[in-house]
Design an enzyme around this catalytic site. Structure first.
Site, PDB file in Angstrom:
ATOM      1  N   HIS A  66       0.813  -1.224   0.000  1.00 27.29           N
ATOM      2  CA  HIS A  66       0.000   0.000   0.000  1.00 27.29           C
ATOM      3  C   HIS A  66       0.845   1.271   0.000  1.00 27.29           C
ATOM      4  O   HIS A  66       0.695   2.147  -0.846  1.00 27.29           O
ATOM      5  CB  HIS A  66      -0.871   0.046   1.266  1.00 27.29           C
ATOM      6  CG  HIS A  66      -1.721  -1.148   1.478  1.00 27.29           C
ATOM      7  ND1 HIS A  66      -2.847  -1.403   0.745  1.00 27.29           N
ATOM      8  CD2 HIS A  66      -1.622  -2.171   2.371  1.00 27.29           C
ATOM      9  CE1 HIS A  66      -3.415  -2.516   1.169  1.00 27.29           C
ATOM     10  NE2 HIS A  66      -2.690  -3.010   2.149  1.00 27.29           N
TER      11      HIS A  66
HETATM   12  C1  BDR Z   1      -2.651   0.742   5.542  1.00 30.46           C
HETATM   13  O1  BDR Z   1      -2.787   0.151   6.834  1.00 30.46           O
HETATM   14  C2  BDR Z   1      -1.553  -0.302   7.301  1.00 30.46           C
HETATM   15  O2  BDR Z   1      -1.657  -1.582   7.846  1.00 30.46           O
HETATM   16  C3  BDR Z   1      -0.586  -0.242   6.156  1.00 30.46           C
HETATM   17  O3  BDR Z   1       0.701   0.111   6.609  1.00 30.46           O
HETATM   18  C4  BDR Z   1      -1.165   0.823   5.255  1.00 30.46           C
HETATM   19  O4  BDR Z   1      -0.692   2.105   5.591  1.00 30.46           O
HETATM   20  C5  BDR Z   1      -3.446  -0.089   4.563  1.00 30.46           C
HETATM   21  O5  BDR Z   1      -4.790  -0.099   4.914  1.00 30.46           O
END
Ligand code: BDR
Ligand code: CA
Length: 329
Positions: free
Chosen positions: A235
């Site tokens: 992400h």
């Molecule tokens: C986001 O949530 C976190 O677990 C990850 O680092 C990312 O920023 C994804 O939903």
């Protein structure tokens, strides 16, 4: 080179975002915020990342340990008990920047032109900085964030984790008037960390690639288990990649990796099933500025307050990540 502050909660994908940013952008600082794990743990992880990657010249400042009004939420089921489970990294020895992250953000933005904020965790630090020193809103060049979604959520069917943890902070950010670029789950979940990508990283044969591959092994396994996905989703690097001038990366020459559309984004603060959702008005996407109703009227929306990612070239993003990791020892 674009000047950025990475505001993060490392986090496996946060760590990769830091590594990507440090080779393509001028990283003025890393600020930490509670999210994937407690503030102490994610701050330790940020220091571990700068240490193993040889980036200790970048200041790391510790921020908010608690959302503005909601109880804290962490995700050990995704990122492990340390928040960066997998590789066995030594306890960090690099000192923190003496400033609180919120002061670090305010002081840097007030003293430096054209700073870009890259929040890849809950928006608590950014919202607190905007409240404490409202003049920063007119000075921040833009905010490129990972959070929200044009479609589905992950913390709930409707809400993405970074927004869900502190929706009030997200509301402050989305109504601040600062230009926003939003990379939401609808694109970030397309960027895979399956066996294929992880073996390509391991195959670089460097110390850094071994640590990254080991951390992604853990992350891939948890996301398989928790969400039934094929592997991890990268992400946070998306919010960094959106800022990289690809014309300066020879192997990456070509159009942008991520496609954005302007739209209005509201953060749902009350819905029983939907709080924490980013409600994106994409009614114009079929080529019309407004939507006609059956009785001859029109539905008008709020003016756009964000550029929202609608598509991503995931293969080129993976290539960019791997080319970048190859630059580390
Ligand atoms: C986001 O949530 C976190 O677990 C990850 O680092 C990312 O920023 C994804 O939903
Ligand atoms: Ca994150």
């Amino acid at each position: 080179m674009k000047k950025v502050i990475i505001d993060c909660d490392p986090g496996h994908d946060d760590a990769l975002a830091i590594l990507l940013a440090a080779k393509h952008l001028d990283v003025l600082g890393i600020t930490t915020v509670a999210g994937n794990q407690t503030l102490d743990k994610v701050t330790d992880n940020a220091l571990k990342v700068v240490e193993f990657a040889g980036l200790t010249h970048i200041p790391v400042a510790k921020g908010m340990g608690h959302p503005l009004i909601r109880p804290p939420r962490h995700v050990p089921e995704v990122h492990g008990e340390t928040g960066l489970d997998g590789p066995d990294l030594p306890a960090p020895t690099t000192p923190l920047d003496p400033r609180h992250a919120v002061d670090f953000i305010i002081e840097t933005v007030m003293s430096t032109e054209d700073v870009i904020l890259v929040p890849i965790g809950p928006l608590t630090n950014i919202a607190t900085a905007l409240r404490r020193e409202p003049r920063i809103a007119g000075r921040i060049q833009e905010i490129s964030l990972m959070g929200g979604s044009l479609t589905y959520g992950n913390s709930t069917p409707a809400a993405e984790f970074n927004i869900y943890v502190d929706p009030e902070a997200a509301h402050i950010v989305f109504t601040s008037g600062v230009p926003i670029r939003m990379c939401g789950l609808n694109v970030t979940r397309q960027v895979p960390a399956t066996e294929v990508e992880i073996e390509r990283i391991r195959g670089l044969g460097t110390r850094t690639s071994a640590i990254v591959a080991e951390s992604l092994d853990f992350y891939r396994d948890t996301l398989k288990r928790v969400f039934g996905l094929r592997g991890g989703s990268l992400h946070d690097p998306c919010a960094v990649a959106a800022l990289i001038d690809l014309s300066a990366v020879p192997a990456q020459a070509g159009p942008t990796l991520i496609e954005f559309e302007p739209m209005h984004v509201a953060v749902e603060l009350k819905g029983e099933h939907t709080y924490g959702m980013t409600v994106c008005d994409c009614r114009h996407l079929r080529g019309r500025g407004q939507v006609s109703t059956s009785d001859g009227g029109v539905w008008r929306g709020e003016p756009p307050n964000a550029e929202v990612a609608v598509d991503i070239d995931k293969d080129r993003l993976i290539d960019l990540l791997i080319d970048t990791l190859a630059k580390y020892p």
